[in-house]
Design an enzyme around this catalytic site. Structure first.
Site, short mmCIF file in Angstrom:
data_model
loop_
_atom_site.label_atom_id
_atom_site.label_comp_id
_atom_site.label_asym_id
_atom_site.label_seq_id
_atom_site.Cartn_x
_atom_site.Cartn_y
_atom_site.Cartn_z
N GLY A 27 0.81 -1.22 0.00
CA GLY A 27 0.00 0.00 0.00
C GLY A 27 0.84 1.26 0.00
O GLY A 27 2.03 1.23 -0.30
N ASP A 31 3.57 6.03 -8.12
CA ASP A 31 3.56 5.74 -9.56
C ASP A 31 4.30 4.45 -9.92
O ASP A 31 4.05 3.87 -10.98
CB ASP A 31 4.16 6.91 -10.34
CG ASP A 31 3.21 8.11 -10.37
OD1 ASP A 31 2.04 7.95 -9.96
OD2 ASP A 31 3.65 9.20 -10.80
N HIS A 33 4.14 1.60 -8.18
CA HIS A 33 3.11 0.56 -8.04
C HIS A 33 2.13 0.62 -9.21
O HIS A 33 1.74 -0.42 -9.78
CB HIS A 33 2.31 0.75 -6.75
CG HIS A 33 3.11 0.64 -5.49
ND1 HIS A 33 3.34 1.70 -4.64
CD2 HIS A 33 3.71 -0.43 -4.90
CE1 HIS A 33 4.04 1.30 -3.59
NE2 HIS A 33 4.29 0.01 -3.73
N ASP A 147 13.15 -3.74 -5.96
CA ASP A 147 13.52 -4.69 -4.92
C ASP A 147 14.15 -5.90 -5.62
O ASP A 147 13.53 -6.96 -5.76
CB ASP A 147 12.29 -5.09 -4.10
CG ASP A 147 11.67 -3.88 -3.43
OD1 ASP A 147 12.22 -3.43 -2.42
OD2 ASP A 147 10.66 -3.35 -3.94
N VAL A 173 10.56 2.74 -11.36
CA VAL A 173 10.05 4.07 -11.72
C VAL A 173 10.71 5.09 -10.79
O VAL A 173 10.79 4.88 -9.57
CB VAL A 173 8.52 4.13 -11.58
CG1 VAL A 173 8.00 5.52 -11.88
CG2 VAL A 173 7.87 3.10 -12.52
P1 AMP Z 1 5.91 -2.59 -1.73
O1 AMP Z 1 4.57 -1.96 -1.55
O2 AMP Z 1 7.05 -1.69 -1.35
O3 AMP Z 1 5.99 -3.96 -1.13
O4 AMP Z 1 6.07 -2.80 -3.29
C1 AMP Z 1 5.14 -3.54 -4.03
C2 AMP Z 1 5.70 -3.83 -5.38
O5 AMP Z 1 6.00 -2.61 -6.06
C3 AMP Z 1 7.02 -4.62 -5.32
O6 AMP Z 1 7.04 -5.57 -6.36
C4 AMP Z 1 8.05 -3.54 -5.53
O7 AMP Z 1 9.25 -4.02 -6.07
C5 AMP Z 1 7.33 -2.62 -6.50
N1 AMP Z 1 7.90 -1.27 -6.48
C6 AMP Z 1 8.17 -0.51 -5.40
N2 AMP Z 1 8.73 0.66 -5.77
C7 AMP Z 1 8.83 0.63 -7.12
C8 AMP Z 1 9.34 1.54 -8.11
N3 AMP Z 1 9.85 2.72 -7.78
N4 AMP Z 1 9.28 1.15 -9.41
C9 AMP Z 1 8.77 -0.05 -9.75
N5 AMP Z 1 8.27 -0.95 -8.88
C10 AMP Z 1 8.30 -0.61 -7.58
#
Ligand code: AMP
Length: 275
Positions: A27, A31, A33, A147, A173
């Site tokens: 959550g 952008d 996500h 990640d 992004v």
């Molecule tokens: P999180 O909410 O941080 O667990 O991220 C959810 C998903 O979004 C994971 O697969 C992350 O690797 C991806 N994600 C987080 N930040 C970015 C970003 N800046 N660009 C692309 N994907 C992202």
């Protein structure tokens, strides 16, 4: 967009929706996500997101309690992005009893880099993703390369358990100044936010140097750490690794990625760049 808070409701709603593409998140959507959600659309009939801040992947003293929980604006963003279903369970729903059965990624993946600094982190990630997969039963799932180590752990998990899910990477992004978007950027003060893009700049310099045939990787890593320290960061690591297994390269290896984690004030940021 349909919003489900229970496993039963999610399973019922997804019983007959064609090819499901799944994007798990914690959550506080940005952008990065949303780019994954839009990319997901191209890979199937039904896009399913999840929002769950997973206690298992946080260590005591990390930011589990203060991690931003912003369900209403997140739902609005997901609706706009054309997501079909959101699974947003509470802890009681996903962990009604303490989770004793866990996925233990191999030490050579889980105890290096992020896993060395955050012991147990990837056990928590792999366990919750396995559980989310069992609820949503997607045919494809997207994870961001932001990640990078997480992507490797999860795609290897899927392969080694022969789970019939296609794991698809999403490009990182960034803000216009290069800072990788992250929910944790919201913790930065104005001054720290102005400094934060230097993590990307330092990694870009490492990539340029390798492309210009520098092969003294350890010296390059140390220079990057020193530069960050000089700017007031507290780096956990800057590491040039092989893309496929994140092990240390020898001088003639190609297919590299440079990964970094560093604290700016009380905020810990991670980033990486493929060479
Ligand atoms: P999180 O909410 O941080 O667990 O991220 C959810 C998903 O979004 C994971 O697969 C992350 O690797 C991806 N994600 C987080 N930040 C970015 C970003 N800046 N660009 C692309 N994907 C992202």
């Amino acid at each position: 967009m349909q919003i489900h808070h229970t496993i039963a409701a999610t399973r019922a709603a997804l019983a007959d929706v064609g090819r499901i593409v799944f994007v798990p998140t914690m959550g506080n959507l940005h952008d990065g996500h949303i780019a994954l959600m839009r990319q997901a659309r191209a890979h199937g009939d039904c896009v399913v997101a999840s929002i769950f801040v997973n206690r298992l992947q946080f260590r005591p003293g990390e930011d589990f309690e203060k991690y931003p929980r912003t369900l209403e604006p997140d739902c609005e963003r997901l609706r706009t992005a054309g997501v079909d279903h959101l699974f947003a369970p509470d802890e009681q729903e996903l962990y009604p009893v303490p989770q004793r059965y866990v996925i233990e990624p191999p030490a050579e993946h889980a105890n290096i880099l992020e896993g060395e600094i955050r012991p147990g982190h990837f056990r928590g990630v792999a366990t919750v993703v396995m559980k989310l997969f069992s609820v949503v039963q997607p045919q494809a799932a997207l994870f961001g390369k932001k990640d990078y180590q997480q992507f490797m752990v999860l795609s290897d998990m899927v392969r080694e358990f022969s789970i019939p899910i296609e794991v698809i990477p999403g490009e990182t992004v960034r803000a216009d100044d290069g800072l990788a978007l992250s929910s944790r950027n919201g913790y930065l003060s104005a001054q720290e936010r102005a400094e934060a893009p230097n993590l990307f700049r330092v990694l870009s310099h490492v990539v340029d140097s390798v492309r210009k045939r520098r092969r003294d990787f350890a010296a390059l890593e140390q220079e990057a750490v020193a530069e960050l320290r000089g700017r007031g960061w507290v780096p956990d690591y800057v590491a040039l690794r092989k893309k496929d297994d994140l092990q240390s390269p020898s001088a003639h290896d190609s297919g590299l990625v440079v990964l970094a984690a560093a604290r700016l004030g009380s905020t810990r940021l991670i980033d990486n760049l493929e060479v």
